[in-house]
Motif scaffolding. Structure first.
Motif, PDB file in Angstrom:
ATOM      1  N   ARG A  87      -7.182  22.937   3.606  1.00  0.00           N
ATOM      2  CA  ARG A  87      -7.638  24.210   3.034  1.00  0.00           C
ATOM      3  C   ARG A  87      -9.147  24.353   3.161  1.00  0.00           C
ATOM      4  NH1 ARG A  87      -3.926  23.785  -2.480  1.00  0.00           N
ATOM      5  NH2 ARG A  87      -1.960  24.546  -1.542  1.00  0.00           N
ATOM      6  N   VAL A  91     -11.298  27.195   5.660  1.00  0.00           N
ATOM      7  CA  VAL A  91     -12.310  28.103   5.106  1.00  0.00           C
ATOM      8  C   VAL A  91     -13.680  27.810   5.720  1.00  0.00           C
ATOM      9  CG1 VAL A  91     -13.535  28.764   3.000  1.00  0.00           C
ATOM     10  CG2 VAL A  91     -11.043  28.521   2.981  1.00  0.00           C
ATOM     11  N   HIS A  94     -13.804  29.549   8.987  1.00  0.00           N
ATOM     12  CA  HIS A  94     -13.918  31.007   8.888  1.00  0.00           C
ATOM     13  C   HIS A  94     -15.345  31.443   8.597  1.00  0.00           C
ATOM     14  CE1 HIS A  94     -12.579  35.130   8.149  1.00  0.00           C
ATOM     15  NE2 HIS A  94     -13.370  35.125   7.092  1.00  0.00           N
ATOM     16  N   SER A 309      -5.492  26.813  -4.006  1.00  0.00           N
ATOM     17  CA  SER A 309      -4.998  27.478  -2.807  1.00  0.00           C
ATOM     18  C   SER A 309      -6.130  27.671  -1.815  1.00  0.00           C
ATOM     19  CB  SER A 309      -4.392  28.842  -3.140  1.00  0.00           C
ATOM     20  OG  SER A 309      -5.407  29.726  -3.598  1.00  0.00           O
ATOM     21  N   GLU A 310      -5.768  27.959  -0.573  1.00  0.00           N
ATOM     22  CA  GLU A 310      -6.779  28.303   0.427  1.00  0.00           C
ATOM     23  C   GLU A 310      -7.472  29.606   0.046  1.00  0.00           C
ATOM     24  OE1 GLU A 310      -7.120  29.531   5.140  1.00  0.00           O
ATOM     25  OE2 GLU A 310      -5.365  28.402   4.471  1.00  0.00           O
ATOM     26  N   THR A 311      -6.712  30.528  -0.523  1.00  0.00           N
ATOM     27  CA  THR A 311      -7.295  31.803  -0.956  1.00  0.00           C
ATOM     28  C   THR A 311      -8.395  31.583  -1.980  1.00  0.00           C
ATOM     29  OG1 THR A 311      -5.236  32.992  -0.533  1.00  0.00           O
ATOM     30  CG2 THR A 311      -6.797  34.024  -2.054  1.00  0.00           C
ATOM     31  N   ALA A 314     -11.498  30.436  -0.206  1.00  0.00           N
ATOM     32  CA  ALA A 314     -12.141  31.554   0.484  1.00  0.00           C
ATOM     33  C   ALA A 314     -12.876  32.452  -0.506  1.00  0.00           C
ATOM     34  CB  ALA A 314     -11.107  32.353   1.269  1.00  0.00           C
ATOM     35  N   GLU A 315     -12.269  32.693  -1.656  1.00  0.00           N
ATOM     36  CA  GLU A 315     -12.911  33.526  -2.682  1.00  0.00           C
ATOM     37  C   GLU A 315     -14.191  32.868  -3.183  1.00  0.00           C
ATOM     38  OE1 GLU A 315      -9.777  33.989  -5.502  1.00  0.00           O
ATOM     39  OE2 GLU A 315      -8.857  35.704  -4.449  1.00  0.00           O
ATOM     40  N   GLU A 318     -16.876  33.312  -0.561  1.00  0.00           N
ATOM     41  CA  GLU A 318     -17.363  34.699  -0.606  1.00  0.00           C
ATOM     42  C   GLU A 318     -18.363  34.890  -1.744  1.00  0.00           C
ATOM     43  OE1 GLU A 318     -16.928  37.426   1.144  1.00  0.00           O
ATOM     44  OE2 GLU A 318     -15.170  37.112   2.417  1.00  0.00           O
TER      45      GLU A 318
END
Length: 349
Positions: A87, A91, A94, A309-311, A314-315, A318
């Motif tokens: 995970r 990220v 990305h 989570s991967e989400t 990423a959050e 960000e």
């Protein structure tokens, strides 16, 4: 080098314990801080900038980064760690930020867990750091083992973490640090990738940094005090009252991150410098950069996100990028270079 199976199992269990304890127990420093609260940015109400044109990109050890962020070394060696590292790597790819993995000693002792570290397939363009304990150079590790962990990760550099306090408290820790600097120096000149010296949360002083740089170390990660206390982590794992007492006594031992940055910069203005240790948001990152660091590493925030989570990872990325960008915008700086040389960060007397 073939290590006995029981040692491999102990190392693997320790990795699982570390994840659990960091996520479930209070192992943050109680009294000592990262020192950044002693500084304040001068707000510019008229920045004369277009927010959309602010540039957070930089280079570190010759590699381009989209933002001055490092997902600090954390874990590996277990299936849970494999998921976490995947995970984090996805990220990192990305957002084009750097990433380190946890100590790969377990992968040397138990090659079948090497895949839990092998994240290059998820992060083909990312600045990746392999990782071994420097003290292992006094315990039959040498160039071959270092090459092995670099190869597992297809790493751009090797972190040698230096952790005398943790080893003192850890059950049957490796505490022979005699003659280590000379061995580090020999490794620096033989290894085909740069060597980064890193503490694990107690800080690197200017005097030690000077010795490490003279020995051939290519970069310093200060890993100062103020965040996760590995003395407290090992106290939670204690197998006897003595270990537990030591962990509690030395829970707040170390040099604050801000102090490490400023004192090392004073004696080594050009050495590639990573700030880590108790950084929890983008404002901390920006302050560390303004003090003289080149990039900044965070571990606990990324571990907590990656366990979800991967989400969530990423959050977090960000948010960190938005926070750093906001600092630059509200201080009237269009780039990290400008921020470093602006004098925007002032010490509060």
């Amino acid at each position: 080098m073939n290590a006995p199976t029981n040692i491999s199992a102990q190392t693997q269990n320790r990795k699982a314990d570390h994840i659990r304890i960091c996520l479930e127990e209070d192992v943050q420093c109680d009294q000592i801080t990262n020192g950044l609260e002693r500084y304040r940015f001068t707000h510019s109400c008229l920045p004369e900038l277009n927010h959309n044109e602010i540039d957070l990109s930089t280079t570190f050890l010759g590699k381009h980064l989209g933002a001055p962020l490092l997902i600090s070394s954390m874990t590996g060696g277990t299936e849970q760690a494999a998921i976490i590292n995947q995970r984090l790597a996805q990220v990192a790819q990305h957002y084009k930020i750097a990433m380190g993995v946890g100590s790969q000693r377990v992968a040397v002792e138990k090659p079948q867990v090497a895949h839990t570290f092998a994240v290059r397939k998820y992060a083909p363009d990312v600045l990746l750091f392999a990782n071994l304990g420097a003290v292992q150079l006094n315990y039959k590790y040498g160039l071959d083992e270092c090459l092995r962990v670099v190869d597992i990760l297809e790493a751009d550099a090797l972190i040698l973490h230096i952790n005398p306090l943790q080893e003192c408290i850890q059950f049957k820790g490796d505490t022979n640090f005699r003659g280590l600097l000379d061995k580090i120096s020999k490794l620096c000149f033989k290894l085909p990738v740069p060597v980064i010296a890193k503490e694990v949360g107690n800080g690197i002083s200017a005097a030690i940094a000077e010795k490490l740089i003279a020995a051939g170390v290519a970069a310093i990660d200060v890993a100062g005090a103020g965040g996760t206390s590995w003395a407290k982590v090992e106290s939670e794992r204690a197998e006897n009252p003595l270990q537990r007492r030591l962990g509690k006594t030395f829970a707040d031992w170390g040099l604050p991150t801000a102090e490490c940055i400023t004192t090392i910069r004073a004696i080594a203005p050009d050495v590639p410098l990573i700030a880590s240790g108790g950084l929890r948001h983008g404002l901390d990152v920006a302050a560390a950069i303004a003090l003289g660091a080149d990039i900044a590493g965070l571990a606990m925030p990324f571990l907590q996100a990656a366990a979800t989570s991967e989400t969530a990872v990423a959050e977090l990325a960000e948010v960190l990028i938005a926070e750093i960008t906001t600092v630059l915008f509200c201080t009237g700086n269009a780039s990290l270079y400008q921020l470093k040389h602006s004098g925007s960060l002032q010490r509060i007397e």
